[in-house]
Write a protein that holds these residues in place. Structure first.
Motif, PDB file in Angstrom:
ATOM      1  N   LYS A   1     -12.311 -50.037 -34.383  1.00 31.38           N
ATOM      2  CA  LYS A   1     -12.097 -49.297 -33.229  1.00 31.38           C
ATOM      3  C   LYS A   1     -10.802 -48.171 -33.379  1.00 31.38           C
ATOM      4  O   LYS A   1     -11.237 -47.058 -33.007  1.00 31.38           O
ATOM      5  CB  LYS A   1     -11.771 -50.271 -32.072  1.00 31.38           C
ATOM      6  CG  LYS A   1     -12.825 -51.032 -31.639  1.00 31.38           C
ATOM      7  CD  LYS A   1     -12.522 -51.789 -30.483  1.00 31.38           C
ATOM      8  CE  LYS A   1     -13.626 -52.702 -29.897  1.00 31.38           C
ATOM      9  NZ  LYS A   1     -13.522 -53.458 -28.789  1.00 31.38           N
TER      10      LYS A   1
ATOM     11  N   GLY B   1      -9.931 -46.898 -35.912  1.00 36.84           N
ATOM     12  CA  GLY B   1     -10.274 -45.753 -36.981  1.00 36.84           C
ATOM     13  C   GLY B   1     -11.582 -45.034 -36.730  1.00 36.84           C
ATOM     14  O   GLY B   1     -11.986 -44.431 -37.460  1.00 36.84           O
ATOM     15  N   ARG B   2     -12.077 -45.274 -35.481  1.00 34.23           N
ATOM     16  CA  ARG B   2     -13.195 -44.520 -35.045  1.00 34.23           C
ATOM     17  C   ARG B   2     -13.193 -42.887 -35.323  1.00 34.23           C
ATOM     18  O   ARG B   2     -13.934 -42.392 -35.763  1.00 34.23           O
ATOM     19  CB  ARG B   2     -13.662 -45.014 -33.596  1.00 34.23           C
ATOM     20  CG  ARG B   2     -15.132 -44.367 -33.311  1.00 34.23           C
ATOM     21  CD  ARG B   2     -15.312 -44.549 -31.809  1.00 34.23           C
ATOM     22  NE  ARG B   2     -16.031 -46.137 -31.493  1.00 34.23           N
ATOM     23  CZ  ARG B   2     -15.491 -47.187 -31.078  1.00 34.23           C
ATOM     24  NH1 ARG B   2     -14.229 -46.937 -30.358  1.00 34.23           N
ATOM     25  NH2 ARG B   2     -16.009 -48.141 -30.660  1.00 34.23           N
ATOM     26  N   ARG B   3     -12.138 -42.402 -34.717  1.00 33.48           N
ATOM     27  CA  ARG B   3     -12.048 -40.922 -34.761  1.00 33.48           C
ATOM     28  C   ARG B   3     -11.805 -40.275 -36.043  1.00 33.48           C
ATOM     29  O   ARG B   3     -12.507 -39.528 -36.527  1.00 33.48           O
ATOM     30  CB  ARG B   3     -10.706 -40.435 -33.976  1.00 33.48           C
ATOM     31  CG  ARG B   3      -9.614 -40.984 -34.602  1.00 33.48           C
ATOM     32  CD  ARG B   3      -8.255 -40.593 -33.466  1.00 33.48           C
ATOM     33  NE  ARG B   3      -8.357 -41.330 -32.417  1.00 33.48           N
ATOM     34  CZ  ARG B   3      -7.517 -41.001 -31.498  1.00 33.48           C
ATOM     35  NH1 ARG B   3      -6.534 -40.358 -31.643  1.00 33.48           N
ATOM     36  NH2 ARG B   3      -7.240 -41.899 -30.339  1.00 33.48           N
ATOM     37  N   TYR B   4     -11.147 -41.197 -36.983  1.00 36.37           N
ATOM     38  CA  TYR B   4     -11.370 -40.854 -38.374  1.00 36.37           C
ATOM     39  C   TYR B   4     -12.729 -40.842 -39.074  1.00 36.37           C
ATOM     40  O   TYR B   4     -12.784 -40.184 -40.096  1.00 36.37           O
ATOM     41  CB  TYR B   4      -9.929 -41.645 -39.146  1.00 36.37           C
ATOM     42  CG  TYR B   4      -8.922 -41.649 -38.335  1.00 36.37           C
ATOM     43  CD1 TYR B   4      -7.902 -40.449 -38.732  1.00 36.37           C
ATOM     44  CD2 TYR B   4      -8.024 -42.660 -37.792  1.00 36.37           C
ATOM     45  CE1 TYR B   4      -6.704 -40.316 -37.807  1.00 36.37           C
ATOM     46  CE2 TYR B   4      -6.976 -42.622 -37.200  1.00 36.37           C
ATOM     47  CZ  TYR B   4      -6.117 -41.194 -37.309  1.00 36.37           C
ATOM     48  OH  TYR B   4      -5.112 -41.030 -36.587  1.00 36.37           O
TER      49      TYR B   4
ATOM     50  N   ILE C   1     -15.333 -40.606 -37.753  1.00 33.60           N
ATOM     51  CA  ILE C   1     -16.372 -39.495 -37.378  1.00 33.60           C
ATOM     52  C   ILE C   1     -15.979 -38.285 -38.179  1.00 33.60           C
ATOM     53  O   ILE C   1     -16.906 -37.567 -38.718  1.00 33.60           O
ATOM     54  CB  ILE C   1     -16.189 -39.031 -35.765  1.00 33.60           C
ATOM     55  CG1 ILE C   1     -16.757 -40.257 -34.826  1.00 33.60           C
ATOM     56  CG2 ILE C   1     -16.693 -37.978 -35.452  1.00 33.60           C
ATOM     57  CD1 ILE C   1     -16.153 -40.354 -33.502  1.00 33.60           C
ATOM     58  N   VAL C   2     -14.888 -38.126 -38.075  1.00 35.65           N
ATOM     59  CA  VAL C   2     -14.480 -36.782 -39.183  1.00 35.65           C
ATOM     60  C   VAL C   2     -14.979 -36.887 -40.716  1.00 35.65           C
ATOM     61  O   VAL C   2     -15.464 -36.176 -41.253  1.00 35.65           O
ATOM     62  CB  VAL C   2     -12.941 -36.585 -39.195  1.00 35.65           C
ATOM     63  CG1 VAL C   2     -12.586 -35.466 -39.986  1.00 35.65           C
ATOM     64  CG2 VAL C   2     -12.551 -36.268 -37.676  1.00 35.65           C
TER      65      VAL C   2
ATOM     66  N   TYR D   1     -22.930 -42.755 -37.746  1.00 37.74           N
ATOM     67  CA  TYR D   1     -22.116 -42.947 -36.509  1.00 37.74           C
ATOM     68  C   TYR D   1     -22.856 -43.947 -35.901  1.00 37.74           C
ATOM     69  O   TYR D   1     -22.201 -45.012 -35.524  1.00 37.74           O
ATOM     70  CB  TYR D   1     -22.083 -41.903 -35.705  1.00 37.74           C
ATOM     71  CG  TYR D   1     -21.132 -42.121 -34.280  1.00 37.74           C
ATOM     72  CD1 TYR D   1     -19.646 -42.457 -34.575  1.00 37.74           C
ATOM     73  CD2 TYR D   1     -21.651 -42.435 -33.419  1.00 37.74           C
ATOM     74  CE1 TYR D   1     -19.161 -42.924 -33.700  1.00 37.74           C
ATOM     75  CE2 TYR D   1     -21.025 -42.561 -32.326  1.00 37.74           C
ATOM     76  CZ  TYR D   1     -19.679 -42.925 -32.502  1.00 37.74           C
ATOM     77  OH  TYR D   1     -18.910 -43.341 -31.369  1.00 37.74           O
TER      78      TYR D   1
ATOM     79  N   TYR E   1     -21.903 -47.176 -37.907  1.00 41.74           N
ATOM     80  CA  TYR E   1     -20.614 -47.586 -37.777  1.00 41.74           C
ATOM     81  C   TYR E   1     -20.373 -48.560 -36.487  1.00 41.74           C
ATOM     82  O   TYR E   1     -19.662 -49.239 -36.276  1.00 41.74           O
ATOM     83  CB  TYR E   1     -19.802 -46.252 -37.751  1.00 41.74           C
ATOM     84  CG  TYR E   1     -18.384 -46.622 -37.727  1.00 41.74           C
ATOM     85  CD1 TYR E   1     -17.589 -46.737 -39.055  1.00 41.74           C
ATOM     86  CD2 TYR E   1     -17.634 -46.612 -36.557  1.00 41.74           C
ATOM     87  CE1 TYR E   1     -16.281 -47.133 -38.799  1.00 41.74           C
ATOM     88  CE2 TYR E   1     -16.145 -46.937 -36.643  1.00 41.74           C
ATOM     89  CZ  TYR E   1     -15.575 -47.064 -37.679  1.00 41.74           C
ATOM     90  OH  TYR E   1     -14.365 -47.264 -37.899  1.00 41.74           O
ATOM     91  N   GLU E   2     -21.048 -47.885 -35.388  1.00 45.05           N
ATOM     92  CA  GLU E   2     -20.863 -48.748 -34.062  1.00 45.05           C
ATOM     93  C   GLU E   2     -21.712 -50.010 -34.203  1.00 45.05           C
ATOM     94  O   GLU E   2     -21.253 -51.058 -33.658  1.00 45.05           O
ATOM     95  CB  GLU E   2     -21.528 -47.835 -33.024  1.00 45.05           C
ATOM     96  CG  GLU E   2     -20.815 -46.594 -32.592  1.00 45.05           C
ATOM     97  CD  GLU E   2     -19.402 -46.858 -32.141  1.00 45.05           C
ATOM     98  OE1 GLU E   2     -19.257 -47.850 -31.487  1.00 45.05           O
ATOM     99  OE2 GLU E   2     -18.588 -45.998 -32.378  1.00 45.05           O
TER     100      GLU E   2
END
Length: 272
Positions: free
Chosen positions: A205, A207-210, A212-213, A238, A241-242
Motif C-alpha cells: 500500500k 509503495g502504490r504510487r511508486y 504506478i510510476v 496496475y 498489483y491491486e
C-alpha cells in the motif's frame, strides 16, 4: 515458562528442518548450471519440434493482423527473411510451451534452501504461473494487438499505404505476447513472497504510487510507442498489483489465524 519452552522448541526444530541443505557457493553454482542446462535443452528440443509446425504457428499469429487489417498482406524484403522468421517463430513457440518447465526448474533450484512450509507454499504457484502466463498472452492476442493494429492502420492516407514486413509484425506480436505473459506473473510473485514473509500489505500500500510510476515507465519501455499498447499493458498490471494486495492480505489473515490456533492449542495444553 511454557512460552519460553515453545520458543526454544521452535528454534530447535528450524535447524533440523534445514539440516543437510546448507551448501557452499560452488555447489549452488553447480546446481544453477544444471538447472540452466536442463532448461536450455528443453528449449532447444521444443524449438526443433516447433520448427516443424512453424508455418502453422505463423498462421495463428497472423490472425489478429488479418482481422484488424482486412485484405492487407505481409511482405519480406530479403531472401532469407522468411526463413529466419520461421526460426524466430519456432523459438517463440519453444519459450511459450517450455515456460512451465523453466518455472519448475527455478523451483527445484530454490526449494532445497527453504523450510518445509515454504516449499509447500511454492507448489500451488507452479500451477498458477502458466495460467497467468496464458491469460496475459490471450489479452494481447484478442484485445491489445488488434487494437494497436487498428490504430496503426488508421494512419494510412491515399498516398501512404502500410506495407508491413513479416519479420516486423511477428516480432511485435511475439514481443507483446511474451511481455504480457511475464508481467502477468506479478500477483504470483508477490503472493509467493508474502507466503515466505518477505512482502506485507502495508508495504504494498505504501509503495502504490511508486508502483504506478514504475508500471507506466515499464509499459512505455517494453511496448511500441503508441498509447493503446502502453495503456493495454499498464492498466492490467496496475489491476494485477491491486489483486496482489488482496491476495497478500488473505495470506496474512490465514497466517494470523494459524498462529492464533497454535496459541490457543498451547494455552489449552498448559492449562491441562
Amino acid at each position: 515458562m511454557v512460552d519460553t519452552k515453545q520458543i526454544e522448541d521452535k528454534g530447535a526444530e528450524a535447524p533440523d528442518e534445514l539440516a543437510g541443505s546448507e551448501a557452499p557457493l560452488l555447489e549452488h553454482l553447480v546446481e544453477l548450471r544444471k538447472r540452466l542446462i536442463y532448461s536450455s535443452i528443453a528449449i532447444v528440443l521444443l524449438m526443433a519440434f516447433c520448427f516443424i509446425f512453424a508455418s502453422t504457428i505463423y498462421e495463428w499469429l497472423l490472425i489478429p493482423y488479418k482481422r484488424a487489417v482486412p485484405g492487407a498482406s505481409l511482405i519480406f524484403t530479403a531472401p532469407q527473411e522468411l526463413f529466419f522468421t520461421y526460426l524466430n517463430v519456432a523459438l517463440f513457440g519453444a519459450i511459450f510451451l517450455g515456460f512451465p518447465f523453466v518455472a519448475s526448474q527455478i523451483y527445484m533450484f530454490v526449494a532445497p534452501g527453504l523450510y518445509k512450509h515454504e516449499r509447500k507454499a511454492f507448489l500451488p504457484y507452479l500451477i498458477a504461473t502458466p495460467v497467468f502466463f496464458v491469460a496475459g498472452a490471450a489479452l494481447v492476442y484478442f484485445v491489445v494487438l488488434p487494437m494497436a493494429l487498428h490504430f496503426f492502420a488508421g494512419m494510412q492516407t491515399e498516398d501512404i499505404t502500410m506495407m508491413t514486413s513479416v519479420s516486423e509484425y511477428l516480432g511485435l506480436a511475439m514481443l507483446l505476447i511474451l511481455a504480457f505473459g511475464i508481467c502477468f506473473q506479478l500477483p504470483v510473485v508477490l503472493t509467493l513472497l508474502a507466503q515466505i514473509d518477505l512482502v506485507h500489505v502495508d508495504m504494498l500500500k505504501a509503495g502504490r504510487r511508486y508502483a504506478i510510476v514504475g508500471i507506466l515507465i515499464f509499459a512505455a519501455f517494453i511496448t511500441p510507442p503508441d498509447p493503446i499498447s502502453q495503456l493495454g499493458l499498464a492498466l492490467p498490471m496496475y489491476l494485477l498489483y491491486e489483486l496482489s494486495i488482496i491476495s497478500v492480505r488473505m495470506v496474512e489473515r490465514r497466517r494470523a489465524a494459524g498462529l492464533a490456533a497454535e496459541d490457543a492449542k498451547a494455552s489449552g495444553s498448559s492449562s491441562d
